[in-house]
Design an enzyme around this catalytic site. Sequence first.
Site, PDB file in Angstrom:
ATOM      1  N   CYS A  74       0.856  -1.182   0.000  1.00  0.00           N
ATOM      2  CA  CYS A  74       0.000   0.000   0.000  1.00  0.00           C
ATOM      3  C   CYS A  74       0.895   1.236   0.000  1.00  0.00           C
ATOM      4  O   CYS A  74       1.647   1.463   0.959  1.00  0.00           O
ATOM      5  CB  CYS A  74      -0.871  -0.036   1.255  1.00  0.00           C
ATOM      6  SG  CYS A  74      -1.956   1.389   1.447  1.00  0.00           S
ATOM      7  N   CYS A 187      -0.898   3.450  -6.698  1.00  0.00           N
ATOM      8  CA  CYS A 187      -1.799   2.889  -5.674  1.00  0.00           C
ATOM      9  C   CYS A 187      -2.091   1.472  -6.126  1.00  0.00           C
ATOM     10  O   CYS A 187      -2.419   1.244  -7.302  1.00  0.00           O
ATOM     11  CB  CYS A 187      -3.089   3.708  -5.617  1.00  0.00           C
ATOM     12  SG  CYS A 187      -4.401   2.919  -4.655  1.00  0.00           S
TER      13      CYS A 187
HETATM   14  N1  DGL Z   1      -3.996   0.510  -2.031  1.00  0.00           N
HETATM   15  C1  DGL Z   1      -3.580   1.692  -1.403  1.00  0.00           C
HETATM   16  C2  DGL Z   1      -2.330   2.318  -2.018  1.00  0.00           C
HETATM   17  O1  DGL Z   1      -1.540   1.643  -2.626  1.00  0.00           O
HETATM   18  C3  DGL Z   1      -4.519   2.689  -0.842  1.00  0.00           C
HETATM   19  C4  DGL Z   1      -5.968   2.709  -1.150  1.00  0.00           C
HETATM   20  C5  DGL Z   1      -6.789   3.446  -0.112  1.00  0.00           C
HETATM   21  O2  DGL Z   1      -7.175   2.773   0.836  1.00  0.00           O
HETATM   22  O3  DGL Z   1      -7.031   4.645  -0.240  1.00  0.00           O
HETATM   23  O4  DGL Z   1      -2.105   3.485  -1.848  1.00  0.00           O
END
Ligand code: DGL
Length: 259
Positions: A74, A187
């Site tokens: 993430c 993301c």
């Molecule tokens: N999957 C996450 C990232 O790589 C974040 C998504 C979220 O919860 O806003 O930033």
Amino acid sequence: MTSAAPIGMFDSGFGGLTVAAQLRHDMPHEEVLFFGDSAHAPYGLKTPDEIRERCFSIADDFMAKGVKALVVACNTATSACVEDMRQRYDVPVIGMEPALKVACDRGQGVRQHVIVAATPLTLHEHKFAALMDRFTLDHDITPLPCPDLVTTVESGRILDEAQAREAVRSYFGGFDWHAVDAVVLGCTHFVFFRKYFTEMCPENVAIIDGNQGTIRHLHVILEALGDLAPSDATGGITIANSDTSPAVTKRSEDLFHLL
Ligand code: DGL
């Protein structure tokens, strides 16, 4: 730490499954424990303190399970608190950041126009500002916060092609693609939209994510520590989520099998 111990990996929700799929592909002997925090997604609209609290709680549970490394799948959680996690745990903590360097290096010295799609938090944190500072003089960089792409994945609308395509178009429909060299998917949720980006952009536009680089980094670190799983280990993945409803369990499985 034993090399047969599992690797803990987590995300705010389903996005990290794209990283988990890369890990299963590139390091098939490893045992992976994946945790999606869908009950608390999205992280991208939370404060760094709120995210840190969630990350500590998830990672403390992983430590109790004896993981040999932690992958923060993430970008948002990495921006908010990867250094705090490194202080707190004595296993390697691998984070993620938008693959801006890869996008800029593609130009081999020629100025690139790169769109960095990420969450609002990732784009506002000092980690991204520091990354921008390294490249902004020589390249044109357009940061683009796309929070609705996260909710499109979390809600399962991503599984409907028309809705997924429309979600991408709502953010990216207005670009003159002939003046763009690359889109960085900063993301992990956005990796689920790769085919819609490919469909929308002309061939000169590279669609870049950090998943492969992250797993390569994990491999290098575990290898240096002598902690890679034995080559006769079967490997596998266990997927868990903070939202234990049957609908979310099924969505996790459906999304993982899309990859
Ligand atoms: N999957 C996450 C990232 O790589 C974040 C998504 C979220 O919860 O806003 O930033």
